[in-house]
Design a protein around this motif. Sequence first.
Motif, PDB file in Angstrom:
ATOM      1  N   MET A  89       0.668  -0.999  -0.169  1.00 51.14           N
ATOM      2  CA  MET A  89      -0.026  -0.109  -0.010  1.00 51.14           C
ATOM      3  C   MET A  89       0.867   1.097  -0.038  1.00 51.14           C
ATOM      4  O   MET A  89       0.512   2.267  -0.861  1.00 51.14           O
ATOM      5  N   ALA A  90       1.931   1.181   0.751  1.00 52.81           N
ATOM      6  CA  ALA A  90       2.865   2.286   0.862  1.00 52.81           C
ATOM      7  C   ALA A  90       3.534   2.554  -0.600  1.00 52.81           C
ATOM      8  O   ALA A  90       3.757   3.769  -1.159  1.00 52.81           O
ATOM      9  N   LEU A  91       3.944   1.482  -1.467  1.00 51.10           N
ATOM     10  CA  LEU A  91       4.201   1.428  -2.763  1.00 51.10           C
ATOM     11  C   LEU A  91       3.354   2.136  -3.756  1.00 51.10           C
ATOM     12  O   LEU A  91       3.556   3.123  -4.569  1.00 51.10           O
ATOM     13  N   ILE A  92       1.956   1.550  -3.361  1.00 47.69           N
ATOM     14  CA  ILE A  92       1.139   2.356  -4.496  1.00 47.69           C
ATOM     15  C   ILE A  92       0.770   3.592  -4.249  1.00 47.69           C
ATOM     16  O   ILE A  92       0.635   4.646  -4.987  1.00 47.69           O
ATOM     17  N   ASN A  93       0.786   4.100  -2.674  1.00 46.39           N
ATOM     18  CA  ASN A  93       0.812   5.519  -2.281  1.00 46.39           C
ATOM     19  C   ASN A  93       1.824   6.460  -2.799  1.00 46.39           C
ATOM     20  O   ASN A  93       1.528   7.559  -3.372  1.00 46.39           O
ATOM     21  N   ALA A 178       9.255   4.908  -3.711  1.00 46.79           N
ATOM     22  CA  ALA A 178       8.561   3.923  -4.292  1.00 46.79           C
ATOM     23  C   ALA A 178       9.441   2.541  -4.556  1.00 46.79           C
ATOM     24  O   ALA A 178       9.256   1.385  -4.282  1.00 46.79           O
ATOM     25  N   GLY A 179      10.706   2.782  -5.050  1.00 43.15           N
ATOM     26  CA  GLY A 179      11.947   1.878  -5.392  1.00 43.15           C
ATOM     27  C   GLY A 179      12.230   1.457  -4.051  1.00 43.15           C
ATOM     28  O   GLY A 179      12.355   0.153  -3.826  1.00 43.15           O
ATOM     29  N   LEU A 180      12.166   2.273  -2.960  1.00 45.96           N
ATOM     30  CA  LEU A 180      12.864   1.715  -1.782  1.00 45.96           C
ATOM     31  C   LEU A 180      11.839   0.634  -1.079  1.00 45.96           C
ATOM     32  O   LEU A 180      12.189  -0.408  -0.455  1.00 45.96           O
ATOM     33  N   PHE A 181      10.539   0.832  -1.414  1.00 46.82           N
ATOM     34  CA  PHE A 181       9.452  -0.036  -0.836  1.00 46.82           C
ATOM     35  C   PHE A 181       9.619  -1.369  -1.594  1.00 46.82           C
ATOM     36  O   PHE A 181       9.197  -2.226  -0.902  1.00 46.82           O
ATOM     37  N   VAL A 182       9.825  -1.421  -2.900  1.00 50.32           N
ATOM     38  CA  VAL A 182       9.850  -2.567  -3.598  1.00 50.32           C
ATOM     39  C   VAL A 182      11.008  -3.354  -2.990  1.00 50.32           C
ATOM     40  O   VAL A 182      10.807  -4.562  -2.784  1.00 50.32           O
ATOM     41  N   ILE A 183      12.091  -2.826  -2.598  1.00 50.46           N
ATOM     42  CA  ILE A 183      13.131  -3.378  -2.087  1.00 50.46           C
ATOM     43  C   ILE A 183      12.909  -4.028  -0.634  1.00 50.46           C
ATOM     44  O   ILE A 183      13.324  -5.058  -0.325  1.00 50.46           O
ATOM     45  N   CYS A 184      12.148  -3.275  -0.076  1.00 48.63           N
ATOM     46  CA  CYS A 184      11.734  -3.876   1.218  1.00 48.63           C
ATOM     47  C   CYS A 184      10.628  -5.043   1.174  1.00 48.63           C
ATOM     48  O   CYS A 184      10.736  -5.838   2.069  1.00 48.63           O
ATOM     49  N   LEU A 185       9.715  -5.009   0.125  1.00 46.94           N
ATOM     50  CA  LEU A 185       8.736  -6.058  -0.003  1.00 46.94           C
ATOM     51  C   LEU A 185       9.516  -7.253  -0.459  1.00 46.94           C
ATOM     52  O   LEU A 185       9.455  -8.624   0.325  1.00 46.94           O
ATOM     53  N   LEU A 186      10.771  -7.155  -1.098  1.00 53.99           N
ATOM     54  CA  LEU A 186      11.637  -8.373  -1.486  1.00 53.99           C
ATOM     55  C   LEU A 186      12.236  -9.065  -0.099  1.00 53.99           C
ATOM     56  O   LEU A 186      12.517 -10.096   0.206  1.00 53.99           O
ATOM     57  N   LEU A 187      12.941  -7.692   0.549  1.00 50.46           N
ATOM     58  CA  LEU A 187      13.573  -8.385   1.886  1.00 50.46           C
ATOM     59  C   LEU A 187      12.374  -9.088   3.034  1.00 50.46           C
ATOM     60  O   LEU A 187      12.754 -10.057   3.549  1.00 50.46           O
ATOM     61  N   ILE A 188      11.347  -8.497   3.257  1.00 47.36           N
ATOM     62  CA  ILE A 188      10.385  -9.119   3.914  1.00 47.36           C
ATOM     63  C   ILE A 188       9.911 -10.390   3.434  1.00 47.36           C
ATOM     64  O   ILE A 188       9.768 -11.369   4.335  1.00 47.36           O
ATOM     65  N   TRP A 189       9.826 -10.523   2.190  1.00 46.07           N
ATOM     66  CA  TRP A 189       9.429 -11.849   1.618  1.00 46.07           C
ATOM     67  C   TRP A 189      10.500 -12.764   1.816  1.00 46.07           C
ATOM     68  O   TRP A 189      10.138 -14.014   2.100  1.00 46.07           O
TER      69      TRP A 189
END
Length: 392
Positions: A89-93, A178-189
């Motif tokens: 949601m943060a990425l979309i925002n 947004a790019g940082l949130f993409v990296i965060c999603l990968l790390l979390i997953w």
Amino acid sequence: MKSLLTRQRRINPVYAAFMAVSFMVGVAGALQAPTLSLFLAREVDVRPFWIGLFYTVNAVAGIAVSLLLAKRSDNRGDRRMLILFCCAMALINAVLFAFNRDYLTLITVGVFLSALASVAMPQIFALAREYADSSAREVVMFSSIMRAQLSLAWVIGPPLSFALALHYGFTTMFLVAAGLFVICLLLIWLALPSVPRVEQSPEVVLTQISAWRDKDVRLLFLASMIMWSCNTMYIIDMPLYISSTLGLPDNLAGLLMGTAAGLEIPAMLLAGHYVKRVGKRRMMLIAVAAGVLFYLGLVLFQSRTMLMVIQIFNAIFIGIIAGIGMLYFQDLMPGRPGAATTLFTNSISTGVILAGIIQGGLAETFGHYAVYCVALALSVVSFWLSTRVRDV
């Protein structure tokens, strides 16, 4: 060879992942928050009233959504999946803010997405607490180092935010976030664990139901809310006070903020190291006492040198309550790390709402100096409330 193997044993990849995620989510937030009012004024072209309304609606929505999701997170589902959802949601925002300039869309869809996104950080800390408990790790130091990542993010994020927004445009700045949130999603997953729920005893379940009825939880919430109101009043008013009332250089405001943020990191780490010896309650009292001294200094001193010196007290104040305060809530609400962490973050959000109202009214009616007199009085009230919270 033996020392290398020992070092490898000590490096926990999950521990490192928690540090990386909290730092990167912090940087992404610190990229967007400092320039938001500038973005609304210049890009969306709205009056100051509508900018203030945006902040108020955003804070209220964040409190409502985080309370609902926190209750669910402690009772069912995988907390890691909730964190993934909130970061998505943060990425979309961030993408929405990068390409949209319609105020109505931003204050409805944008605020809703932002409210969902704001749940990510308290849930990351709640998952970290569950992981530390389940793996028999040192909870306080683990949490303090994680919280230090946020302070480090706020040392780096704001200057980078202004540099990107002013030199490359707001679209670029939001896309970097947004790019940082993409990296965060990968790390979390890939790296964060799914910690199984521990079945609670009937006694703990009863505690969960009546947590907010506990006067110690209520007193700590009020004390924390007032602390953060004082801090936010200072952050809002200080740049105006320095330039318009004291006649000091504009860049001193940034220097004071950066100095305090940098000093917060050792304050957090030292607090994490000594909290077992000193105790959470006494540590919190030390922090609020430092806050009282800081606001007293703002009332008494007006020179550049003294304003720099008293940042030590500001750093002790914020550095300790930001880390130990959250753990204090968790210990007062056993079995509910998500709800406890969210209650702590909501005390911050409520403090922000109150600070905007109090600072605006005081500065306009009585002048900027009155803001610090009231902040001093409020910090004393917060100290008194903190003395009435039981030790854990």
